[in-house]
Design a protein around this motif. Structure first.
Motif: not given
Length: 164
Positions: A35-47
């Motif tokens: 899993v990379t950051l790019d896999d969730s692009k288009g959404s706001v992410r709380i990490i």
């Protein structure tokens, strides 16, 4: 300075700052897929970053963001630790965690070094919380001075609500 149970520790990597592009990373999902950051692009992410999901504060942090995630639109919550993916999956199943994606950085500490949270002396990640908007900009970054303390949940949640 960062401490773990009052003892100073060394963080590896470069800390990220609000306003910069979030660095990419490669971690493992519970099924061992990358899993990379790019896999969730288009959404706001709380990490949400925790040293080990099986400890009290990490457990509470993951539960809190799991509860909050249910009411946040277009926000994904990613919890990153160096726990093995099997342990993360077992913990989530035993605790009914369904709104958070747990990700393991155990293989090569890619996330930890990209975000400046790898604890050199312990090979754990330092407790921290980041909000990354849908275009990969860091809009919130909290590095805790003492790893065993709770993050500012409200500030992270408000930052996620404000991000686009």
């Amino acid at each position: 300075m960062t401490t773990f149970k009052g003892n100073e520790v060394t963080l590896l990597g470069k800390k990220v700052e609000v306003g910069q592009k979030a660095p990419n990373f490669t971690v493992l999902a519970n099924d061992l897929s990358e899993v990379t950051l790019d896999d969730s692009k288009g959404s706001v992410r709380i990490i949400s970053v925790v040293p080990s999901i099986d400890t009290g504060v990490c457990d509470a942090q993951t539960r809190r963001f799991n509860e909050e995630a249910a009411s946040l639109e277009n926000v994904k919550v990613l919890t990153v630790s160096v726990d093995l993916p099997f342990a993360q999956a077992r913990w989530c199943g035993a605790n009914g965690i369904e709104n958070v994606q747990t990700l393991s950085d155990h293989r090569d500490l890619s996330f930890g070094e990209a975000f400046g949270v790898t604890i050199k002396e312990l090979r754990l990640l330092s407790r921290s919380v980041f909000v990354v908007d849908s275009e990969d900009n860091v809009t919130y970054a909290e590095y805790l001075g003492e790893v065993t303390e709770h993050p500012n949940y409200e500030a992270a949640i408000e930052a996620a609500k404000a991000a686009k």
